[in-house]
Scaffold this motif. Structure first.
Motif, PDB file in Angstrom:
ATOM      1  N   CYS A 168     -19.698 -21.459   9.409  1.00  0.00           N
ATOM      2  CA  CYS A 168     -18.927 -20.321   9.885  1.00  0.00           C
ATOM      3  C   CYS A 168     -18.026 -20.657  11.069  1.00  0.00           C
ATOM      4  O   CYS A 168     -17.046 -21.376  10.930  1.00  0.00           O
ATOM      5  N   VAL A 196     -18.770 -25.099   3.959  1.00  0.00           N
ATOM      6  CA  VAL A 196     -18.941 -24.165   5.075  1.00  0.00           C
ATOM      7  C   VAL A 196     -19.518 -22.829   4.590  1.00  0.00           C
ATOM      8  O   VAL A 196     -18.771 -21.956   4.125  1.00  0.00           O
ATOM      9  N   TYR A 239     -15.192 -22.753   1.737  1.00  0.00           N
ATOM     10  CA  TYR A 239     -15.621 -21.718   2.683  1.00  0.00           C
ATOM     11  C   TYR A 239     -16.168 -20.539   1.880  1.00  0.00           C
ATOM     12  O   TYR A 239     -15.427 -19.862   1.167  1.00  0.00           O
ATOM     13  N   SER A 265     -13.296 -15.809   0.331  1.00  0.00           N
ATOM     14  CA  SER A 265     -13.708 -17.217   0.253  1.00  0.00           C
ATOM     15  C   SER A 265     -12.586 -18.073  -0.307  1.00  0.00           C
ATOM     16  O   SER A 265     -11.822 -17.622  -1.181  1.00  0.00           O
ATOM     17  N   THR A 271     -20.480 -19.161   5.406  1.00  0.00           N
ATOM     18  CA  THR A 271     -19.963 -18.320   6.476  1.00  0.00           C
ATOM     19  C   THR A 271     -20.379 -16.870   6.281  1.00  0.00           C
ATOM     20  O   THR A 271     -20.816 -16.465   5.199  1.00  0.00           O
ATOM     21  N   ILE A 273      -8.396 -22.129   7.649  1.00  0.00           N
ATOM     22  CA  ILE A 273      -9.110 -23.067   6.779  1.00  0.00           C
ATOM     23  C   ILE A 273      -8.144 -24.076   6.167  1.00  0.00           C
ATOM     24  O   ILE A 273      -8.423 -25.281   6.101  1.00  0.00           O
TER      25      ILE A 273
END
Length: 270
Positions: free
Chosen positions: A146, A168, A197, A213, A170, A184
């Motif tokens: 995160c 990642v 992510y 995401s 998050t 990102i």
């Protein structure tokens, strides 16, 4: 080349059975599509609610939760990244992330270095260890969690240790759209690696999550993106693209870290 899957979903705080059912269904679907790895959101198996977790989660249940997650990886023959609380050396809890292979074996653990907000700081301790890097299916892979990814130093630490892919988990709330949409992709571009992510979606225990995401490539390109609802993303991850980006513009080779440290040391205080 590896097919990566990213789960975006709504967790139920402290309903571990329901959350693991969601992970299991995603792992089954991802494996059937040929994905080698499934990335899930921060603290997803227990839900993201730092103060409730600190007050109500029985730490003694965590080994069994980890074993159930390992069984999901084994059952579907897919690598899995999950995030759970973990015991810290000071007796408190870290927020951790773990990478399993398709046999359920732990390949890598990581503790969150940058805690976000008052609730996380009350419930958890910040970790200090640098991100590790392991080989997963021929791709050098690292973990962050995160808020960590919002600091260029953490992604660069993974890159300088050889990472081609940073995963990642998050828990990003609504209103921070610039993080997945801009930051990102910038992190992927400036360190010339892939960044995946995985966020929560929907409403959980007083928090509205953004969703959004993403998977970004080493040239900053968008490889996959979700809206605000539940989704399972897929993206092809290639080390060739990483090598090409680093040859075209050699950011990592041409850094001058000694000079940067000198600059920081001579900066005005206060």
């Amino acid at each position: 080349m590896m097919l990566l899957s990213v789960l975006q979903a709504n967790a139920v705080v402290l309903d571990i059975d329901a959350n693991l059912k969601t992970v299991d269904a995603a792992a089954q679907r991802a494996a059937a599509a040929g994905a080698a790895l499934l990335l899930t959101p921060e603290l997803f198996p227990v839900g993201y609610a730092p103060l409730r977790l600190h007050a109500e989660l029985d730490f003694a249940t965590l080994p069994s939760i980890r074993e159930r997650l390992a069984d999901i990886a084994r059952t579907h023959g897919i690598g899995l990244v999950y995030s759970l609380p973990a015991l810290a050396a000071d007796g408190g809890w870290h927020i951790s992330a773990t990478l399993l292979d398709g046999h359920g074996t732990v390949l890598l653990d990581y503790g969150k270095v940058h805690l976000f907000g008052a609730e996380e700081r009350k419930a958890f301790s910040a970790a200090q260890a640098a991100p590790g890097v392991v080989d997963f299916k021929g791709i050098k892979t690292s973990l962050l969690i995160c808020y960590d990814v919002e600091f260029p130093e953490t992604v660069r630490a993974s890159a300088t240790r050889g990472a081609d892919l940073v995963l990642v988990p998050t828990a990003l709330s609504a209103g921070f759209d610039a993080v997945p949409q801009i930051l990102i992709r910038a992190r992927a571009l400036e360190s010339q690696l892939n960044v995946a992510y995985a966020n929560h979606s929907g409403h959980e225990d007083g928090c509205d999550f953004l969703g959004g995401s993403v998977v970004a490539g080493p040239d900053g390109s968008l490889l996959a993106a979700a809206g605000d609802g539940a989704a399972l993303l897929f993206a092809e991850i290639s080390t060739e693209r990483v090598n090409e980006a680093r040859e075209q513009v050699p950011y990592l080779r041409e850094r001058r870290p000694e000079l940067y440290r000198e600059w920081e040391g001579s900066a005005p205080k206060g």
